[in-house]
Design a protein around this motif. Structure first.
Motif, short mmCIF file in Angstrom:
data_model
loop_
_atom_site.label_atom_id
_atom_site.label_comp_id
_atom_site.label_asym_id
_atom_site.label_seq_id
_atom_site.Cartn_x
_atom_site.Cartn_y
_atom_site.Cartn_z
N ALA A 217 -32.04 -106.60 112.05
CA ALA A 217 -32.48 -105.34 112.64
C ALA A 217 -33.60 -104.68 111.85
O ALA A 217 -34.04 -103.58 112.20
N GLY A 218 -34.06 -105.34 110.79
CA GLY A 218 -35.17 -104.81 110.00
C GLY A 218 -34.77 -104.24 108.67
O GLY A 218 -35.62 -103.78 107.91
N GLY A 219 -33.47 -104.23 108.36
CA GLY A 219 -33.00 -103.70 107.08
C GLY A 219 -32.92 -104.78 106.02
O GLY A 219 -33.42 -105.89 106.17
N ARG A 220 -32.22 -104.41 104.94
CA ARG A 220 -32.06 -105.36 103.83
C ARG A 220 -30.72 -105.09 103.17
O ARG A 220 -30.29 -103.94 103.07
N MET A 221 -30.07 -106.18 102.72
CA MET A 221 -28.84 -106.06 101.96
C MET A 221 -28.97 -106.81 100.65
O MET A 221 -29.48 -107.93 100.61
N TRP A 224 -25.99 -104.71 93.63
CA TRP A 224 -26.45 -103.52 92.91
C TRP A 224 -27.59 -103.82 91.94
O TRP A 224 -28.15 -102.89 91.36
N GLN A 225 -27.93 -105.09 91.78
CA GLN A 225 -29.10 -105.45 90.97
C GLN A 225 -30.31 -105.80 91.84
O GLN A 225 -31.36 -106.18 91.33
N GLY A 226 -30.16 -105.68 93.14
CA GLY A 226 -31.25 -105.99 94.05
C GLY A 226 -31.34 -107.46 94.42
O GLY A 226 -32.34 -107.89 95.00
N ARG A 227 -30.29 -108.24 94.12
CA ARG A 227 -30.30 -109.67 94.42
C ARG A 227 -29.70 -109.94 95.79
O ARG A 227 -28.80 -109.22 96.24
N ALA A 228 -30.17 -111.02 96.42
CA ALA A 228 -29.64 -111.40 97.73
C ALA A 228 -28.15 -111.71 97.63
O ALA A 228 -27.67 -112.21 96.62
N LEU A 229 -27.42 -111.40 98.70
CA LEU A 229 -25.98 -111.64 98.73
C LEU A 229 -25.67 -113.06 99.17
O LEU A 229 -26.30 -113.60 100.10
N ASP A 230 -24.67 -113.67 98.52
CA ASP A 230 -24.23 -115.01 98.90
C ASP A 230 -22.76 -115.16 98.59
O ASP A 230 -22.08 -114.18 98.25
N ARG A 231 -22.27 -116.38 98.68
CA ARG A 231 -20.84 -116.65 98.50
C ARG A 231 -20.33 -116.21 97.12
O ARG A 231 -19.15 -115.89 96.96
N ASP A 232 -21.22 -116.20 96.12
CA ASP A 232 -20.80 -115.89 94.75
C ASP A 232 -21.02 -114.44 94.36
O ASP A 232 -20.74 -114.07 93.21
N SER A 233 -21.51 -113.60 95.25
CA SER A 233 -21.73 -112.19 94.92
C SER A 233 -20.40 -111.50 94.64
O SER A 233 -19.37 -111.84 95.24
N ILE A 234 -20.43 -110.51 93.75
CA ILE A 234 -19.17 -109.92 93.27
C ILE A 234 -18.66 -108.77 94.13
O ILE A 234 -17.58 -108.26 93.90
N GLY A 235 -19.41 -108.36 95.14
CA GLY A 235 -18.89 -107.35 96.06
C GLY A 235 -19.40 -105.95 95.85
O GLY A 235 -18.89 -105.00 96.43
N GLN A 236 -20.43 -105.80 95.01
CA GLN A 236 -21.16 -104.52 94.91
C GLN A 236 -22.36 -104.63 95.84
O GLN A 236 -23.27 -105.41 95.59
N VAL A 237 -22.35 -103.83 96.91
CA VAL A 237 -23.26 -104.05 98.04
C VAL A 237 -24.09 -102.81 98.33
O VAL A 237 -23.58 -101.68 98.31
N ILE A 238 -25.38 -103.04 98.60
CA ILE A 238 -26.27 -102.02 99.13
C ILE A 238 -26.79 -102.52 100.48
O ILE A 238 -27.26 -103.65 100.58
N ALA A 239 -26.71 -101.68 101.49
CA ALA A 239 -27.37 -101.96 102.78
C ALA A 239 -28.33 -100.82 103.05
O ALA A 239 -27.94 -99.65 103.03
N ALA A 240 -29.59 -101.16 103.29
CA ALA A 240 -30.62 -100.15 103.53
C ALA A 240 -31.28 -100.43 104.88
O ALA A 240 -31.73 -101.55 105.13
N GLY A 241 -31.34 -99.42 105.72
CA GLY A 241 -32.06 -99.58 106.98
C GLY A 241 -33.54 -99.78 106.76
O GLY A 241 -34.17 -100.60 107.43
#
Length: 256
Positions: A217-221, A224-241
């Motif tokens: 939809a044009g946003g980004r997730m 908390w360090q600004g890294r792309a999310l994947d299977r190994d991410s620890i669950g600290q999440v930012i979603a920005a429109g």
């Protein structure tokens, strides 16, 4: 990820919804899991219905589900299932929970569905394609400054003491903050009604489906360090429109 995968994901959502709707605002059995979160017969029935379809039609793909664990952990393609994200809302009769369905390829989310089976709302995101809400393309809205941002999170109890202090720096800088909502917040963000969602303590099944939906939809997730999310991410999440919000959010979260 293929068109057949998209059709299959929607049939999984249909099957989950068929298991959930008869129990909404009706008597149902419920237990408390070891982490003190509730699980109902609707959670288990919905995940069981989805697993039955995957077992018959995608026997070589892996499955990661909240209620019944992991199968074929080494598979390059894995379906990630959260039958009811927001079980507390389901228990309370609030129709803002959702079924989450994701497909990972080599550990990265390439397809995601949020299905709200009571309101009849379905978000579908797929890598390289526009996000759809009930078949219509949607877009996030422009908001490049946290001071103008409408921020959302599920609740303070999901943060640790330190991570809540970090979140609170963003909350203090934002225009306002909406509490509660689980996965529904990310659907609202993708449709242009919220600007920022920040959470801690999520599991893979809580966020994998959201990434293709927000980004299509044009946003980004990111984490908390600004890294792309994947299977190994620890669950600290930012979603920005608006992707321009990621850097200032990361800066506030990481401030000493």
């Amino acid at each position: 990820m293929t068109d057949d995968d998209l059709l299959l994901a929607q049939r999984l959502a249909d099957a989950a919804g068929a298991a959930i709707r008869p129990l909404f605002r009706k008597p149902f059995s419920m237990e408390t899991k070891a982490d003190q979160s509730p699980v109902t017969e609707a959670d288990r029935a919905a995940e069981g219905a989805m697993r039955a379809i995957l077992g018959a039609e995608r026997p070589d793909d892996g499955i990661i589900g909240e209620e019944y664990g992991e199968e074929r952990a080494q598979a390059a393609r894995q379906w990630v299932l959260d039958p009811i994200d927001g079980t507390r809302s389901f228990v309370a009769g609030r129709p803002i929970f959702g079924t989450l369905i994701a497909l990972l390829e080599d550990g990265r989310p390439v397809l995601g569905v949020i299905d709200q089976p009571i309101a009849g709302e379905r978000w579908i995101g797929a890598k390289g394609r526009p996000t759809l809400l009930n078949g219509a393309a949607i877009r996030t809205r422009a908001c490049s400054a946290i001071a103008r941002a409408h921020l959302a999170t599920t609740g303070p109890a999901y943060f640790t003491t330190d991570s809540y202090l970090a979140f609170d720096r963003v909350r203090a800088a934002a225009r306002d903050t909406l509490w509660g909502g689980d996965c529904y917040n990310y659907g609202l963000l993708a449709a242009g009604h919220l600007d920022l969602v920040i959470e801690d303590g999520l599991k893979l099944y809580d966020f994998a489906a959201l990434v293709p939906i927000v980004e299509g939809a044009g946003g980004r997730m990111t984490d908390w360090q600004g890294r792309a999310l994947d299977r190994d991410s620890i669950g600290q999440v930012i979603a920005a429109g608006d992707p321009a919000l990621i850097d200032p959010a990361v800066e506030l979260l990481q401030a000493a």
